[in-house]
Design a protein around this motif. Sequence first.
Motif: not given
Length: 186
Positions: A42-64
């Motif tokens: 569960g911790w692994h999945t939650t840590a990945v979710d946190l990073l995915v959300q934060a990285l997506r929110a901050a990602a500039p246009a050329p990145y996904r």
Amino acid sequence: MNADESGPREGFCAADLDALVGLPAHTELDEGALVFAEPRTGWHTTAVDLLVQALRAAAPAPYRIRREMTVTLGPRQRPEPDLMVVQAASIDNEQTTFFPQDVVLAVEVVSPESTERDRDRKPQLYAGAGIAHFWRVENNDGVPVVHTYELDPAGRSYGLTGIHHDRLSTARPYDLDIDLTEVKRL
């Protein structure tokens, strides 16, 4: 081809991974051998979710941001980082893998049970393929600690650029400021 077949003598090819039927989720290819992932905590999945959300929110246009997809590093090498920052121009919604030139950042979330392959070998493979940034994420009393690395192109190896406790603030691969303690609220 069925997953229960022993496979070709010389090992499987990267393209074979898509044709095999009945493989468990997160199956990878390492030097032609199938590698089956350990169950995620569960911790692994939650840590990945946190990073995915934060990285997506901050990602500039050329990145996904992509997760649960492999990167084809060679004819018999297809590991699956926990998540990747990829070039938006490289995305085809039918694809199952990316190529190293399309990956800007590979992230592995590890635990005390993680194998040597996850901790040591996969980062070496990513560096050898020229992926510019790598993060190793570890569990410290329920909060992610993020070890950030950048590729030294001359040596095709990673150099440590930071160890981030509680907050990840970095400008590479793009400006990010992540409250790592947020994982406890997810």
